[in-house]
Write a protein that holds these residues in place. Structure first.
Motif, short mmCIF file in Angstrom:
data_model
loop_
_atom_site.label_atom_id
_atom_site.label_comp_id
_atom_site.label_asym_id
_atom_site.label_seq_id
_atom_site.Cartn_x
_atom_site.Cartn_y
_atom_site.Cartn_z
N LEU A 1 0.82 -1.03 -0.17
CA LEU A 1 0.07 0.23 0.06
C LEU A 1 0.89 1.29 0.15
O LEU A 1 0.45 2.25 -0.81
CB LEU A 1 -1.02 -0.04 1.06
CG LEU A 1 -2.24 -0.51 0.73
CD1 LEU A 1 -2.38 -2.06 0.29
CD2 LEU A 1 -3.30 -0.42 2.01
N ASN A 2 2.03 1.14 0.81
CA ASN A 2 2.74 2.40 0.63
C ASN A 2 3.41 2.52 -0.51
O ASN A 2 3.67 3.76 -1.03
CB ASN A 2 4.10 2.19 1.85
CG ASN A 2 3.57 2.58 3.20
OD1 ASN A 2 2.44 3.02 3.41
ND2 ASN A 2 4.39 1.70 4.09
N PHE A 3 3.79 1.49 -1.43
CA PHE A 3 4.39 1.71 -2.61
C PHE A 3 3.37 2.16 -3.69
O PHE A 3 3.95 2.94 -4.77
CB PHE A 3 4.58 0.10 -3.14
CG PHE A 3 5.53 0.00 -4.35
CD1 PHE A 3 7.05 0.52 -4.27
CD2 PHE A 3 5.34 -0.52 -5.56
CE1 PHE A 3 7.85 0.58 -5.18
CE2 PHE A 3 6.10 -0.62 -6.36
CZ PHE A 3 7.43 -0.14 -6.47
N ILE A 4 2.14 2.17 -3.46
CA ILE A 4 1.25 3.07 -4.15
C ILE A 4 0.65 4.47 -3.57
O ILE A 4 -0.39 4.88 -4.22
CB ILE A 4 -0.10 2.18 -4.84
CG1 ILE A 4 -0.94 1.55 -3.53
CG2 ILE A 4 0.34 0.95 -5.77
CD1 ILE A 4 -2.28 0.95 -3.63
N GLY A 5 1.34 4.74 -2.50
CA GLY A 5 1.05 6.16 -2.10
C GLY A 5 -0.15 5.97 -1.06
O GLY A 5 -0.64 7.13 -0.57
N ILE A 6 -0.56 4.73 -0.48
CA ILE A 6 -1.51 4.78 0.55
C ILE A 6 -0.85 4.34 1.94
O ILE A 6 -0.53 3.26 1.94
CB ILE A 6 -2.72 3.76 0.25
CG1 ILE A 6 -3.44 4.11 -1.09
CG2 ILE A 6 -3.44 3.44 1.51
CD1 ILE A 6 -4.44 3.16 -1.56
#
Length: 176
Positions: free
Chosen positions: A165-170
């Protein structure tokens, strides 16, 4: 590497719509956004999957009634659930390299109940978009052979979901 994501919902097959309506709930995610997310995630997980030029994933957004039917049929649990995954690959089963060069590698299908996702998003205090991404990343990990038969493996899987999720900005807060 590219991934083709086939998004459908139980009401219609308008995978190119700006948002997809499930019952009274509009999901805030377009088919292109799903495709972008899965591309990013597969790029991040590259070491965990057989190398291929392209990948395919089926994604069905549904309601509690339909997912309950699937859960009863395939897992013998007659109750709704949030996400189901149907992996196409056998874990540790080699895929012939000539197949990978000539056709997309089909990873399997993910089914998400938007009804349950909405309830869980409210309970967790985050958006439906965040919950749907969380469930999709969980489903993808299952397609790639991840499982959580015990607390230790569940914690590893949840940590990997946070990374995805961090990888897609969440950004998501979860306690382990």
């Amino acid at each position: 590497m590219q991934v083709e994501v086939y998004v459908e919902d139980y009401l219609c097959e308008s995978s190119q719509a700006e948002s997809i309506k499930i019952g009274d709930i509009y999901t805030p995610i377009t088919a292109q956004t799903w495709k972008n997310w899965f591309n990013c995630w597969l790029e991040k997980l590259q070491q965990n999957i057989p190398p291929a030029a392209n990948y395919e994933i089926g994604l069905r957004l549904t309601n509690d009634s339909e997912i309950q039917e699937l859960n009863a049929q395939y897992r013998h649990q007659d109750k709704p659930t949030d996400v189901l995954s149907f992996a196409a690959l056998e874990v540790d089963s080699p895929v012939p390299s000539e197949m990978l060069a000539s056709m997309p590698l089909y990873l399997g299908d993910i089914v998400i109940s938007v009804d349950t996702a909405q309830q869980q998003a409210q309970k967790q205090g985050h958006t439906l978009l965040t919950e749907l991404a969380w469930l999709a990343s969980h489903g993808l990990l299952h397609l790639l052979g991840w499982d959580h038969p015990d607390e230790e493996s569940l914690e590893r899987m949840l940590k990997q979901q946070v990374i995805l999720l961090n990888f897609i900005g969440i950004s998501i807060d979860i306690e382990f």
